[in-house]
Design a protein around this motif. Structure first.
Motif, PDB file in Angstrom:
ATOM      1  N   ALA A 321       0.826  -1.208   0.000  1.00  0.00           N
ATOM      2  CA  ALA A 321       0.000   0.000   0.000  1.00  0.00           C
ATOM      3  C   ALA A 321       0.862   1.262   0.000  1.00  0.00           C
ATOM      4  O   ALA A 321       0.596   2.221  -0.741  1.00  0.00           O
ATOM      5  N   SER A 322       1.902   1.268   0.830  1.00  0.00           N
ATOM      6  CA  SER A 322       2.790   2.433   0.896  1.00  0.00           C
ATOM      7  C   SER A 322       3.460   2.687  -0.449  1.00  0.00           C
ATOM      8  O   SER A 322       3.535   3.834  -0.914  1.00  0.00           O
ATOM      9  N   HIS A 323       3.939   1.618  -1.063  1.00  0.00           N
ATOM     10  CA  HIS A 323       4.623   1.787  -2.348  1.00  0.00           C
ATOM     11  C   HIS A 323       3.648   2.243  -3.428  1.00  0.00           C
ATOM     12  O   HIS A 323       3.990   3.087  -4.271  1.00  0.00           O
ATOM     13  N   GLU A 324       2.434   1.714  -3.398  1.00  0.00           N
ATOM     14  CA  GLU A 324       1.426   2.175  -4.356  1.00  0.00           C
ATOM     15  C   GLU A 324       1.115   3.647  -4.143  1.00  0.00           C
ATOM     16  O   GLU A 324       0.877   4.390  -5.112  1.00  0.00           O
ATOM     17  N   GLY A 325       1.110   4.097  -2.892  1.00  0.00           N
ATOM     18  CA  GLY A 325       0.880   5.511  -2.615  1.00  0.00           C
ATOM     19  C   GLY A 325       1.924   6.391  -3.259  1.00  0.00           C
ATOM     20  O   GLY A 325       1.618   7.444  -3.836  1.00  0.00           O
ATOM     21  N   ILE A 326       3.184   5.948  -3.193  1.00  0.00           N
ATOM     22  CA  ILE A 326       4.280   6.694  -3.823  1.00  0.00           C
ATOM     23  C   ILE A 326       4.100   6.711  -5.346  1.00  0.00           C
ATOM     24  O   ILE A 326       4.251   7.758  -5.991  1.00  0.00           O
ATOM     25  N   ILE A 327       3.776   5.562  -5.917  1.00  0.00           N
ATOM     26  CA  ILE A 327       3.584   5.481  -7.373  1.00  0.00           C
ATOM     27  C   ILE A 327       2.484   6.439  -7.817  1.00  0.00           C
ATOM     28  O   ILE A 327       2.648   7.204  -8.776  1.00  0.00           O
ATOM     29  N   ALA A 328       1.352   6.390  -7.120  1.00  0.00           N
ATOM     30  CA  ALA A 328       0.213   7.239  -7.492  1.00  0.00           C
ATOM     31  C   ALA A 328       0.573   8.715  -7.431  1.00  0.00           C
ATOM     32  O   ALA A 328       0.278   9.494  -8.353  1.00  0.00           O
ATOM     33  N   VAL A 329       1.222   9.124  -6.342  1.00  0.00           N
ATOM     34  CA  VAL A 329       1.565  10.543  -6.169  1.00  0.00           C
ATOM     35  C   VAL A 329       2.589  10.990  -7.203  1.00  0.00           C
ATOM     36  O   VAL A 329       2.480  12.092  -7.775  1.00  0.00           O
ATOM     37  N   GLU A 330       3.592  10.162  -7.456  1.00  0.00           N
ATOM     38  CA  GLU A 330       4.589  10.528  -8.469  1.00  0.00           C
ATOM     39  C   GLU A 330       3.926  10.685  -9.838  1.00  0.00           C
ATOM     40  O   GLU A 330       4.277  11.589 -10.611  1.00  0.00           O
ATOM     41  N   HIS A 331       2.980   9.828 -10.131  1.00  0.00           N
ATOM     42  CA  HIS A 331       2.275   9.932 -11.409  1.00  0.00           C
ATOM     43  C   HIS A 331       1.431  11.196 -11.459  1.00  0.00           C
ATOM     44  O   HIS A 331       1.403  11.901 -12.484  1.00  0.00           O
ATOM     45  N   ILE A 332       0.754  11.519 -10.365  1.00  0.00           N
ATOM     46  CA  ILE A 332      -0.048  12.742 -10.293  1.00  0.00           C
ATOM     47  C   ILE A 332       0.828  13.970 -10.501  1.00  0.00           C
ATOM     48  O   ILE A 332       0.430  14.941 -11.164  1.00  0.00           O
ATOM     49  N   ALA A 333       2.050  13.920  -9.962  1.00  0.00           N
ATOM     50  CA  ALA A 333       2.966  15.062 -10.054  1.00  0.00           C
ATOM     51  C   ALA A 333       3.623  15.188 -11.421  1.00  0.00           C
ATOM     52  O   ALA A 333       4.398  16.119 -11.660  1.00  0.00           O
ATOM     53  N   GLY A 334       3.317  14.248 -12.319  1.00  0.00           N
ATOM     54  CA  GLY A 334       3.877  14.318 -13.661  1.00  0.00           C
ATOM     55  C   GLY A 334       5.205  13.618 -13.819  1.00  0.00           C
ATOM     56  O   GLY A 334       5.874  13.774 -14.852  1.00  0.00           O
ATOM     57  N   ASN A 335       5.586  12.852 -12.835  1.00  0.00           N
ATOM     58  CA  ASN A 335       6.829  12.090 -12.928  1.00  0.00           C
ATOM     59  C   ASN A 335       6.562  10.741 -13.603  1.00  0.00           C
ATOM     60  O   ASN A 335       5.446  10.466 -14.031  1.00  0.00           O
ATOM     61  N   HIS A 336       7.570   9.919 -13.685  1.00  0.00           N
ATOM     62  CA  HIS A 336       7.433   8.648 -14.398  1.00  0.00           C
ATOM     63  C   HIS A 336       7.901   7.488 -13.524  1.00  0.00           C
ATOM     64  O   HIS A 336       8.963   6.901 -13.743  1.00  0.00           O
ATOM     65  N   HIS A 338       8.196   3.758 -11.726  1.00  0.00           N
ATOM     66  CA  HIS A 338       8.091   2.374 -12.172  1.00  0.00           C
ATOM     67  C   HIS A 338       6.759   1.806 -11.698  1.00  0.00           C
ATOM     68  O   HIS A 338       6.301   2.099 -10.596  1.00  0.00           O
ATOM     69  N   ALA A 339       6.137   0.991 -12.513  1.00  0.00           N
ATOM     70  CA  ALA A 339       4.889   0.342 -12.127  1.00  0.00           C
ATOM     71  C   ALA A 339       5.155  -0.681 -11.022  1.00  0.00           C
ATOM     72  O   ALA A 339       6.266  -1.203 -10.893  1.00  0.00           O
ATOM     73  N   MET A 340       4.119  -0.939 -10.238  1.00  0.00           N
ATOM     74  CA  MET A 340       4.234  -1.955  -9.202  1.00  0.00           C
ATOM     75  C   MET A 340       4.470  -3.331  -9.832  1.00  0.00           C
ATOM     76  O   MET A 340       3.790  -3.721 -10.780  1.00  0.00           O
ATOM     77  N   ASP A 341       5.445  -4.049  -9.304  1.00  0.00           N
ATOM     78  CA  ASP A 341       5.727  -5.413  -9.742  1.00  0.00           C
ATOM     79  C   ASP A 341       5.472  -6.329  -8.554  1.00  0.00           C
ATOM     80  O   ASP A 341       6.263  -6.381  -7.613  1.00  0.00           O
ATOM     81  N   ASN A 342       4.358  -7.060  -8.588  1.00  0.00           N
ATOM     82  CA  ASN A 342       3.999  -7.896  -7.444  1.00  0.00           C
ATOM     83  C   ASN A 342       5.031  -8.975  -7.139  1.00  0.00           C
ATOM     84  O   ASN A 342       5.115  -9.467  -6.009  1.00  0.00           O
TER      85      ASN A 342
END
Length: 464
Positions: A321-336, A338-342
Motif C-alpha cells: 500500500a505504501s509503495h502504491e501511494g508513492i507510485i500514485a503521487v509521483e504519477h499525479i505530479a507528472g513524474n514517471h 516504475h509500475a508496481m511489480d507484485n
C-alpha cells in the motif's frame, strides 16, 4: 463552502498517509480524510500492535524454556491486561507519530466519514456537520476489514475477529482459529505460546496456502510439535456461543464431523474491502469482487481517481500500500514512476517460526514454464542459529536454470522476516546467482544461510 486542494486522500492507513507525505514533499496542497484514527488498521489494530503481542509471547516462550540456556526462572506468569496495555501503548505512540508527520508536512487532516460526490469532490460528514472538499486528484485508500464467516457473528465475547483478539477480555484456554493465513497463524502462535490449547482449521489442503509447499509443510510440523492441532481440507459449521463456551463442528474431507467445545473462536478467513458508502457506484468506478480495479499507475477507470492498498487487488500488505501511494503521487505530479511489480513484494508471517518469502514458489515457477534450479540450506547447518538455540528452519532459493535469474526465495525460522529484504534487493537489481555467490556474507550471522542456499542450487554448498 468548498475547500480546494491539489490532492484529496480518503483514508490514512500506510497507503494514505505515506502518499500524503510524498505529495507534500512534491509541493502539492494535500488533505487527508480519516473516519477513525490516523495510521489506519495496520498501525492501530493490525501490523504493529500484533507484533507487540508476539514479542511478549516470544519472550514468555524463552522464559518458560530458560533451562535450555542454562538459566533458572521460578514459576513464570503474566498479567494479560499489562500484555494488551503494552500493545495498545505501542499503537498509540505510532498514531501520535503520524499526527506529528501530518503537522510537519502541513497536511490538512479532516476527521469524518468521506464520500465521493464527483471525480474531484469529497463530502465529509464531521462531528460539526458536512464539509465539501475539492481536489484536482483523489486517492482512495479506505483499506479493508475482516471477512465474516457466514452464519457466525463475532460478539467480542466468545467469538472474535482480529480486533477482539488483540484486546481479549480473558485468556483462552481452548482456542479454535478458523483460517490459517498470516493473521490466523500469528494469533495461533501468540495464544499457544501464552498457554492456550490451540486448534487451527483450514479449508485448503495446507496451512499458509499462498506460501511455497515446503514452507507450509515445515510450519505445520513445527506448530504440531509445539502442541497445536492442525486440521486441513476441513470446514467449520454450527458455531454456537454459550455462556461458558463455543460449540463448533469440524467436518473433514472424508465427511467425518466432530463437534467440540472451545473457550473462544477467532475467525481469520480473509478481508472485505471498505468500498461501501463512499460513492463508487455513482461514479461507475470499476471493481473486481469488490476490490477497486486499477492500472499499473494505480489509476481507476475514472480520470483523476486513484486507488491504493487493501481496497484494491492482492497482495494485501501494508508495504505494498505504501509503495502504491508513492507510485500514485509521483504519477499525479507528472513524474514517471516504475509500475508496481507484485513479484518484488516480500511477504512476512511473524509466527514462531517466522515465515518470509518473495517471488515465485517452486510450483509456480514450474507452471510458468521455467527450467529451474533449487537450493536449500537448513538452520542446523548455521553456527549462529545453533548458538541462538534456533536451529529449526531452512532457506530455499529458486533460479532460472538458463539465465541465473533469482525467481523466488522462501524462508522459515528465526528472524527470517528481517533477512528477506536481502533477496528483495537482489531481485530488484536483477541479480543473478553469480553476483550472489560472489557476495561476502558476514560470519557468524543467520544471513550466511542465504548464501549457502544459493550455492546449493548449483551444487556448491559448503557447510551441509
Amino acid at each position: 463552502m468548498t475547500t480546494t486542494h491539489d490532492l484529496l486522500i480518503l483514508g490514512s492507513g500506510p497507503g494514505g498517509y505515506v502518499a500524503a507525505i510524498r505529495a507534500a514533499q512534491l509541493g502539492l496542497k494535500v488533505a487527508i480524510i480519516e473516519r477513525e484514527r490516523l495510521g489506519g488498521i495496520c498501525l492501530n489494530w493490525g501490523c504493529i500492535p500484533t507484533k507487540a503481542l508476539l514479542r511478549t509471547s516470544e519472550i514468555y516462550h524463552y522464559i518458560t524454556h530458560a533451562d535450555a540456556y542454562g538459566l533458572s526462572v521460578e514459576k513464570p506468569s503474566f498479567d494479560l491486561k499489562k500484555v494488551t496495555d503494552r500493545s495498545r501503548k505501542v499503537a498509540a505512540q505510532l498514531n501520535s507519530g503520524v499526527k506529528s508527520l501530518m503537522k510537519k508536512n502541513k497536511i490538512e487532516v479532516v476527521e469524518g466519514q468521506g464520500r465521493l460526490t464527483s471525480a474531484t469532490e469529497i463530502t465529509v460528514t464531521t462531528a460539526s456537520g458536512e464539509r465539501a472538499l475539492s481536489g484536482k486528484n483523489i486517492i482512495i485508500a479506505t483499506g479493508a476489514r475482516a471477512r465474516d464467516l457466514p452464519g457466525v457473528e463475532a460478539d467480542g465475547n466468545r467469538i472474535w475477529t482480529y480486533r477482539h483478539a488483540m484486546v481479549p477480555p480473558a485468556m483462552p484456554t481452548k482456542l479454535l482459529v478458523i483460517g490459517s493465513g498470516a493473521i490466523g497463524v500469528e494469533f495461533a502462535s501468540f495464544y499457544s505460546d501464552m498457554g492456550a490449547k490451540v486448534t487451527v482449521v483450514e479449508m485448503q489442503d495446507r496451512i499458509l496456502p499462498v506460501e511455497d509447499a515446503d514452507i507450509s509443510a515445515h510450519v505445520q510440523k513445527a506448530l504440531t510439535k509445539q502442541g497445536m492441532t492442525i486440521i486441513t481440507a476441513a470446514k467449520v459449521s454450527d458455531v454456537t456461543p454459550g455462556p461458558n463456551a463455543v460449540t463448533a463442528t469440524i467436518t473433514t474431507a472424508d465427511g467425518k464431523a466432530t463437534t467440540a467445545d472451545y473457550s473462544h473462536v477467532i475467525v481469520a478467513i480473509g478481508i472485505v474491502p471498505n468500498t461501501e458508502n463512499i460513492g463508487l457506484e455513482a461514479l461507475n468506478i470499476a471493481t473486481n469482487r469488490g476490490h477497486i480495479t486499477t492500472d499499473p499507475m494505480c489509476q481507476t477507470n475514472v480520470p483523476g481517481l486513484y486507488a491504493i492498498g487493501d481496497v484494491t487487488g492482492p497482495p494485501w500488505l501494508a508495504h505494498k500500500a505504501s509503495h502504491e501511494g508513492i507510485i500514485a503521487v509521483e504519477h499525479i505530479a507528472g513524474n514517471h514512476p516504475h509500475a508496481m511489480d507484485n513479484a518484488l513484494i516480500p511477504g512476512c508471517t511473524y509466527s514462531r517460526p517466522q515465515v518470509a518469502s518473495i517471488g515465485l514458489t517452486e510450483a509456480r515457477a514450474r507452471d510458468a514454464g521455467h527450467d529451474i534450479r533449487v537450493g536449500k540450506f537448513p538452520f542446523i547447518g548455521n553456527g549462529k542459529a545453533i548458538a541462538l538455540g534456533e536451529a529449526d528452519g531452512f532457506v530455499k532459493t529458486i533460479f532460472d536454470a538458463k539465465t541465473g535469474q533469482l525467481l523466488g526465495a522462501h524462508m522459515v525460522g528465526a528472524e527470517v522476516t528481517e533477512l528477506i529484504q536481502g533477496y528483495a534487493i537482489a531481485m530488484g537489481l536483477e541479480t543473478t546467482e553469480a553476483e550472489l555467490m560472489h557476495t561476502i556474507f558476514p560470519h557468524p550471522t543467520l544471513s550466511e544461510m542465504m548464501h549457502e542456499s544459493v550455492l546449493d542450487a548449483y551444487g556448491r554448498a559448503i557447510h551441509f
